[in-house]
Design an enzyme around this catalytic site. Structure first.
Site, mmCIF file in Angstrom:
data_model
loop_
_atom_site.group_PDB
_atom_site.id
_atom_site.type_symbol
_atom_site.label_atom_id
_atom_site.label_comp_id
_atom_site.label_asym_id
_atom_site.label_seq_id
_atom_site.Cartn_x
_atom_site.Cartn_y
_atom_site.Cartn_z
ATOM 1 N N ASP A 138 26.408 1.922 -13.091
ATOM 2 C CA ASP A 138 27.521 2.422 -12.310
ATOM 3 C C ASP A 138 27.221 2.097 -10.780
ATOM 4 O O ASP A 138 26.379 2.134 -10.459
ATOM 5 C CB ASP A 138 28.025 3.888 -12.592
ATOM 6 C CG ASP A 138 29.267 4.208 -11.745
ATOM 7 O OD1 ASP A 138 30.236 3.461 -11.925
ATOM 8 O OD2 ASP A 138 29.168 5.240 -11.157
ATOM 9 N N MET A 139 28.481 1.655 -10.070
ATOM 10 C CA MET A 139 28.171 1.420 -8.711
ATOM 11 C C MET A 139 28.503 2.621 -7.886
ATOM 12 O O MET A 139 27.729 3.145 -7.154
ATOM 13 C CB MET A 139 29.151 0.194 -8.431
ATOM 14 C CG MET A 139 28.885 -0.305 -7.010
ATOM 15 S SD MET A 139 29.752 -1.952 -6.571
ATOM 16 C CE MET A 139 31.411 -0.952 -6.092
ATOM 17 N N ASP A 140 29.844 3.136 -7.976
ATOM 18 C CA ASP A 140 30.360 4.164 -7.082
ATOM 19 C C ASP A 140 29.760 5.539 -7.474
ATOM 20 O O ASP A 140 29.964 5.805 -8.626
ATOM 21 C CB ASP A 140 31.871 4.043 -6.837
ATOM 22 C CG ASP A 140 32.489 2.805 -6.231
ATOM 23 O OD1 ASP A 140 31.731 2.128 -5.378
ATOM 24 O OD2 ASP A 140 33.661 2.637 -6.444
ATOM 25 N N ASP A 142 27.203 8.827 -12.500
ATOM 26 C CA ASP A 142 27.533 10.094 -11.791
ATOM 27 C C ASP A 142 28.613 10.753 -12.257
ATOM 28 O O ASP A 142 28.999 12.067 -11.803
ATOM 29 C CB ASP A 142 27.650 9.843 -10.398
ATOM 30 C CG ASP A 142 28.872 9.086 -10.054
ATOM 31 O OD1 ASP A 142 29.623 9.785 -9.007
ATOM 32 O OD2 ASP A 142 29.443 8.231 -10.648
#
Length: 234
Positions: free
Chosen positions: A12-14, A171
């Site tokens: 995942d990025m953010d 997250d």
């Protein structure tokens, strides 16, 4: 020699590659304040992290919104976010070394994010990270956001890797649920929520504060995080 069962890490990025979710939340609060709406930041994050922008807009502003209307609203909100976060743009501790070591061990790398194209450019190109990844999958590539597994399954497909040989880094609970539905194990970064927020997920193999705490071979061996490590990550 190419492995018959290549392994992959899907990020995942953010909130995972970059610790930016507080800035997303601030931009959402400002966006809704412009429209006379108040939101509880913590509840909003838990309900929306990993969902696509148009899904969030229709949930909070009306299911009748057209695609054109949601696109304009998305653009406004994400411009707010980029203005807020630009001075703070950096990777989570240990990330750069972690992916370098993974590449040395022939682990394929992908990004699977609910972010729109402009935010992917902002983050991956702003930090010169795109060159490291075998695949980058964003909101524009799939019809449904997390907790649906679409974005992770497409990332695995583009890496040429079976879901059972992929480990997802997340997250947010909706992201971990998306990994579970994809048949993938997950590593949780406590950049945004404490470890206990993920207690219900049986696909979580490790909980960590950042990437410096992670060992690649231990992750692929599927060893669950020790209780004391989980507590430290909170």
């Amino acid at each position: 020699m190419t492995s018959p069962n290549p392994r992959a890490f899907i990020f995942d990025m953010d909130g995972t590659i970059v610790d930016n979710m507080a800035f997303h939340t601030k931009s959402w609060v400002a966006f809704f304040e412009r429209r006379g709406h108040e939101i509880d930041p913590d509840d909003f994050f838990r309900a929306t992290a990993g969902r696509q922008g148009h899904e969030i807009m229709r949930t909070y502003l009306g299911s009748e919104l057209t695609n054109e209307a949601t696109a304009l609203l998305d653009a406004e909100k994400e411009e707010l976010y980029r203005e807020l976060y630009a001075p703070h743009l950096e990777t989570v501790a240990g990330f750069d070394q972690f992916i370098e070591t993974a590449q040395e061990q022939d682990v394929r790398l992908a990004v699977a994010t609910a972010a729109p194209p402009a935010n992917i450019v902002f983050t991956l190109d702003g930090l010169d990270l795109r060159r490291h990844f075998d695949a980058v999958v964003g909101a524009g590539d799939v019809a449904r956001g997390k907790p649906n597994p679409d974005v992770f399954l497409l990332a695995a497909e583009r890496c040429g890797t079976a879901p059972e040989h992929c480990i997802v880094f997340e997250d947010a609970p909706l992201g971990v649920e998306a990994a579970r539905r994809a048949g993938m194990r997950a590593v949780v970064l406590t950049t945004t929520l404490p470890a206990e927020a993920f207690a219900e997920f049986d696909n979580v193999i490790c909980v960590a504060r950042d990437f410096s705490e992670l060992d690649i071979e231990a992750l692929f061996a599927g060893r669950p995080a020790a209780t004391n490590n989980i507590q430290q990550a909170q």
